[in-house]
Design a protein around this motif. Structure first.
Motif, PDB file in Angstrom:
ATOM      1  N   PHE A  54      -1.893 -25.749 -14.191  1.00  0.00           N
ATOM      2  CA  PHE A  54      -3.155 -26.235 -14.731  1.00  0.00           C
ATOM      3  C   PHE A  54      -4.031 -25.044 -15.103  1.00  0.00           C
ATOM      4  CE2 PHE A  54      -7.643 -26.921 -13.438  1.00  0.00           C
ATOM      5  CZ  PHE A  54      -8.034 -27.735 -14.472  1.00  0.00           C
ATOM      6  N   HIS A  55      -4.461 -25.001 -16.360  1.00  0.00           N
ATOM      7  CA  HIS A  55      -5.296 -23.895 -16.822  1.00  0.00           C
ATOM      8  C   HIS A  55      -6.755 -24.360 -16.839  1.00  0.00           C
ATOM      9  CE1 HIS A  55      -1.828 -21.462 -17.907  1.00  0.00           C
ATOM     10  NE2 HIS A  55      -1.298 -22.557 -18.424  1.00  0.00           N
ATOM     11  N   GLY A  56      -7.522 -23.929 -15.857  1.00  0.00           N
ATOM     12  CA  GLY A  56      -8.921 -24.302 -15.777  1.00  0.00           C
ATOM     13  C   GLY A  56      -9.780 -23.420 -16.649  1.00  0.00           C
ATOM     14  N   PRO A  57     -11.091 -23.583 -16.545  1.00  0.00           N
ATOM     15  CA  PRO A  57     -11.999 -22.757 -17.343  1.00  0.00           C
ATOM     16  C   PRO A  57     -11.915 -21.297 -16.923  1.00  0.00           C
ATOM     17  CG  PRO A  57     -13.201 -23.996 -15.675  1.00  0.00           C
ATOM     18  CD  PRO A  57     -11.800 -24.510 -15.658  1.00  0.00           C
ATOM     19  N   PRO A  58     -12.260 -20.374 -17.830  1.00  0.00           N
ATOM     20  CA  PRO A  58     -12.246 -18.948 -17.475  1.00  0.00           C
ATOM     21  C   PRO A  58     -13.178 -18.659 -16.311  1.00  0.00           C
ATOM     22  CG  PRO A  58     -12.531 -19.261 -19.845  1.00  0.00           C
ATOM     23  CD  PRO A  58     -12.673 -20.612 -19.216  1.00  0.00           C
ATOM     24  N   ALA A  75     -18.460 -21.926   5.042  1.00  0.00           N
ATOM     25  CA  ALA A  75     -19.521 -22.673   4.362  1.00  0.00           C
ATOM     26  C   ALA A  75     -19.036 -23.224   3.022  1.00  0.00           C
ATOM     27  CB  ALA A  75     -20.740 -21.785   4.158  1.00  0.00           C
ATOM     28  N   LEU A  76     -18.312 -22.409   2.264  1.00  0.00           N
ATOM     29  CA  LEU A  76     -17.830 -22.863   0.964  1.00  0.00           C
ATOM     30  C   LEU A  76     -16.738 -23.913   1.105  1.00  0.00           C
ATOM     31  CD1 LEU A  76     -17.723 -19.602  -1.182  1.00  0.00           C
ATOM     32  CD2 LEU A  76     -19.485 -21.367  -1.107  1.00  0.00           C
ATOM     33  N   TYR A  77     -15.888 -23.753   2.106  1.00  0.00           N
ATOM     34  CA  TYR A  77     -14.834 -24.762   2.299  1.00  0.00           C
ATOM     35  C   TYR A  77     -15.465 -26.104   2.668  1.00  0.00           C
ATOM     36  CZ  TYR A  77     -10.459 -26.933   3.662  1.00  0.00           C
ATOM     37  OH  TYR A  77      -9.386 -27.769   3.734  1.00  0.00           O
ATOM     38  N   ALA A  78     -16.538 -26.077   3.452  1.00  0.00           N
ATOM     39  CA  ALA A  78     -17.246 -27.318   3.786  1.00  0.00           C
ATOM     40  C   ALA A  78     -17.807 -27.968   2.522  1.00  0.00           C
ATOM     41  CB  ALA A  78     -18.371 -27.030   4.777  1.00  0.00           C
ATOM     42  N   ASP A  79     -18.305 -27.150   1.591  1.00  0.00           N
ATOM     43  CA  ASP A  79     -18.781 -27.687   0.315  1.00  0.00           C
ATOM     44  C   ASP A  79     -17.641 -28.345  -0.460  1.00  0.00           C
ATOM     45  OD1 ASP A  79     -21.338 -26.828   0.789  1.00  0.00           O
ATOM     46  OD2 ASP A  79     -21.240 -25.089  -0.545  1.00  0.00           O
ATOM     47  N   LEU A  80     -16.484 -27.694  -0.446  1.00  0.00           N
ATOM     48  CA  LEU A  80     -15.342 -28.235  -1.172  1.00  0.00           C
ATOM     49  C   LEU A  80     -14.881 -29.557  -0.567  1.00  0.00           C
ATOM     50  CD1 LEU A  80     -13.331 -27.814  -3.471  1.00  0.00           C
ATOM     51  CD2 LEU A  80     -11.857 -26.591  -1.873  1.00  0.00           C
ATOM     52  N   ARG A  95     -12.372 -20.708  -6.349  1.00  0.00           N
ATOM     53  CA  ARG A  95     -11.897 -21.144  -7.662  1.00  0.00           C
ATOM     54  C   ARG A  95     -12.093 -22.652  -7.847  1.00  0.00           C
ATOM     55  NH1 ARG A  95     -11.906 -20.656 -12.849  1.00  0.00           N
ATOM     56  NH2 ARG A  95     -10.045 -21.453 -13.894  1.00  0.00           N
ATOM     57  N   ALA A  96     -11.787 -23.441  -6.818  1.00  0.00           N
ATOM     58  CA  ALA A  96     -11.953 -24.894  -6.928  1.00  0.00           C
ATOM     59  C   ALA A  96     -13.419 -25.265  -7.126  1.00  0.00           C
ATOM     60  CB  ALA A  96     -11.390 -25.575  -5.681  1.00  0.00           C
ATOM     61  N   LEU A  97     -14.309 -24.586  -6.412  1.00  0.00           N
ATOM     62  CA  LEU A  97     -15.744 -24.845  -6.575  1.00  0.00           C
ATOM     63  C   LEU A  97     -16.223 -24.374  -7.947  1.00  0.00           C
ATOM     64  CD1 LEU A  97     -17.043 -23.836  -3.038  1.00  0.00           C
ATOM     65  CD2 LEU A  97     -17.048 -26.139  -4.023  1.00  0.00           C
ATOM     66  N   GLU A  98     -15.666 -23.264  -8.403  1.00  0.00           N
ATOM     67  CA  GLU A  98     -16.015 -22.727  -9.715  1.00  0.00           C
ATOM     68  C   GLU A  98     -15.667 -23.743 -10.803  1.00  0.00           C
ATOM     69  OE1 GLU A  98     -15.424 -18.308 -11.360  1.00  0.00           O
ATOM     70  OE2 GLU A  98     -13.560 -19.436 -11.237  1.00  0.00           O
ATOM     71  N   VAL A  99     -14.471 -24.297 -10.732  1.00  0.00           N
ATOM     72  CA  VAL A  99     -14.055 -25.310 -11.711  1.00  0.00           C
ATOM     73  C   VAL A  99     -14.982 -26.515 -11.648  1.00  0.00           C
ATOM     74  CG1 VAL A  99     -12.234 -26.967 -12.287  1.00  0.00           C
ATOM     75  CG2 VAL A  99     -11.639 -24.590 -11.750  1.00  0.00           C
ATOM     76  N   TYR A 100     -15.342 -26.934 -10.445  1.00  0.00           N
ATOM     77  CA  TYR A 100     -16.214 -28.102 -10.275  1.00  0.00           C
ATOM     78  C   TYR A 100     -17.568 -27.859 -10.945  1.00  0.00           C
ATOM     79  CZ  TYR A 100     -19.082 -31.706  -8.092  1.00  0.00           C
ATOM     80  OH  TYR A 100     -19.930 -32.762  -7.890  1.00  0.00           O
ATOM     81  N   LYS A 108     -14.148 -32.745 -10.730  1.00  0.00           N
ATOM     82  CA  LYS A 108     -13.297 -32.261  -9.641  1.00  0.00           C
ATOM     83  C   LYS A 108     -12.038 -31.616 -10.196  1.00  0.00           C
ATOM     84  CE  LYS A 108     -14.715 -36.027  -6.555  1.00  0.00           C
ATOM     85  NZ  LYS A 108     -14.218 -37.191  -5.778  1.00  0.00           N
ATOM     86  N   MET A 109     -11.622 -30.517  -9.548  1.00  0.00           N
ATOM     87  CA  MET A 109     -10.370 -29.881  -9.938  1.00  0.00           C
ATOM     88  C   MET A 109      -9.209 -30.846  -9.760  1.00  0.00           C
ATOM     89  SD  MET A 109      -8.470 -26.474  -8.471  1.00  0.00           S
ATOM     90  CE  MET A 109      -9.164 -25.243  -9.568  1.00  0.00           C
ATOM     91  N   SER A 110      -9.224 -31.635  -8.677  1.00  0.00           N
ATOM     92  CA  SER A 110      -8.127 -32.568  -8.430  1.00  0.00           C
ATOM     93  C   SER A 110      -8.006 -33.582  -9.567  1.00  0.00           C
ATOM     94  CB  SER A 110      -8.333 -33.289  -7.093  1.00  0.00           C
ATOM     95  OG  SER A 110      -9.586 -33.968  -7.076  1.00  0.00           O
ATOM     96  N   THR A 111      -9.141 -34.012 -10.133  1.00  0.00           N
ATOM     97  CA  THR A 111      -9.119 -34.952 -11.250  1.00  0.00           C
ATOM     98  C   THR A 111      -8.550 -34.299 -12.496  1.00  0.00           C
ATOM     99  OG1 THR A 111     -11.056 -36.110 -10.372  1.00  0.00           O
ATOM    100  CG2 THR A 111     -10.526 -36.457 -12.700  1.00  0.00           C
TER     101      THR A 111
END
Length: 315
Positions: free
Chosen positions: A115-119, A139-144, A165-170, A176-179
């Motif tokens: 999956f190629h997400g945004p730069p 803290a960031l994992y809790a946000d995710l 990276r997952a939060l960045e994509v969001y 959501k990255m998963s979506t």
């Protein structure tokens, strides 16, 4: 180029016995090995990453080992590109590739596409890291977990890079990255694969891990890490966060004694192996081969061959 038969992937937890068995199988089949190990890509990191020895690499050609220096970035996207190119070249030359390694993310990308997400957004990334520094580890994992629990399940709580990276994509896509991954469908699959995952009983594997760590220490792991530090490679690098290397940073800083360092390395390697089991349990196409009690590479190869005969793997 698409292969006519499925390409064999030999995976398994660290110290299970992949290297010796895969080299023997590759010699018998006249095959070449394509590594799927995220730490063996780094030059100068030989002992701690359990690279095949120079003698072993003379027996069978190994690809994607010693690709970059320890300070150079190398992503799963880089591996996906390089592995596909390598496999395609082997097939075009009439050869047989066998993929060998234990990095689940590399293997999943190779099998299912990427999956190629945004730069990357460096400013956003810095803000996220600043939040982690301000509010503490996790803290960031809790946000995710709150924003994209499906993605969080697939990421280890200590994997800050993938969490960021997952939060960045969001935040960049407001989705959501998963979506996005689900919509992508991972349909770009020029090759077909058969994934074989070697397993042993926990007690036997843990004993082998302890023996491997002792062998690494005897082979000069401490000196290898010290040499890398003297070359200017700091512990903030992704490469230096590998098992063994990160442990000796604390030892050289007098935070741990030598015996404690070795014991922590054994403990964390066992934990890493457990995470590898967890990862590959989520791979529905993986065929688990129990080799408990089998020490000789030739006998492990016999078990692999039984699977090959059934599945029709290897081109």
């Amino acid at each position: 180029m698409s292969s006519q038969k499925p390409i064999l992937i030999i995976a398994g937890p660290t110290a299970v016995g992949k290297t010796d068995a895969s080299i023997l199988l590759a010699r018998e089949q006249g095959a070449e090995i394509v590594s799927a190990d995220s730490m063996q890509i780094y030059r100068g990191m030989d002992i701690g990453t359990a690279k095949p020895t120079p003698e072993q690499r003379k027996l069978v050609y190994h690809h994607l080992i010693d690709v970059v220096g320890p300070a150079q970035p190398y992503s799963v996207g880089d591996y996906y590109r390089d592995a596909r190119t390598t496999i395609d070249a082997i097939l075009k030359n009439g050869g047989t590739p066998i993929v060998v390694g234990g990095t689940g993310l590399y293997i999943r990308a190779l099998m299912k596409g990427l999956f190629h997400g945004p730069p990357a957004d460096l400013e956003l990334r810095e803000r996220l890291l600043a939040k982690e520094a301000e509010h503490g580890e996790g803290a960031l994992y809790a946000d995710l977990v709150r924003l994209d629990p499906e993605a969080a399940i697939k990421i280890h709580p200590n994997d800050l890079r993938r969490t960021v990276r997952a939060l960045e994509v969001y935040h960049l896509r407001d989705r959501k990255m998963s979506t996005l991954q689900r919509e992508h469908g991972f349909g770009d699959r020029p090759f077909t694969f058969r994934l074989l995952f070697l397993v042993r009983s926990r007690s036997e594997l843990y004993h082998r891990i302890d023996q491997r760590v002792d062998a690494m220490i005897a082979a000069g792991l401490e000196q290898e890490v010290k040499g890398l530090i003297l070359q200017g490679y700091g512990r903030e690098l992704v490469s230096m966060q590998a098992l063994g290397y990160q442990h000796f940073f604390d030892y050289f800083s007098n935070k741990t004694g030598f015996h404690e360092t070795v014991e922590l390395l054994k403990r964390d390697t066992r934990r890493f192996a457990k995470r590898q089991f967890t990862w590959f349990r989520r791979e529905p196409d993986a065929c688990w081969i129990d080799i408990t009690g089998i020490a000789e590479p030739a006998k492990i190869v016999e078990q692999i061959k039984k699977y090959i005969e059934i599945s029709g793997s290897l081109v």
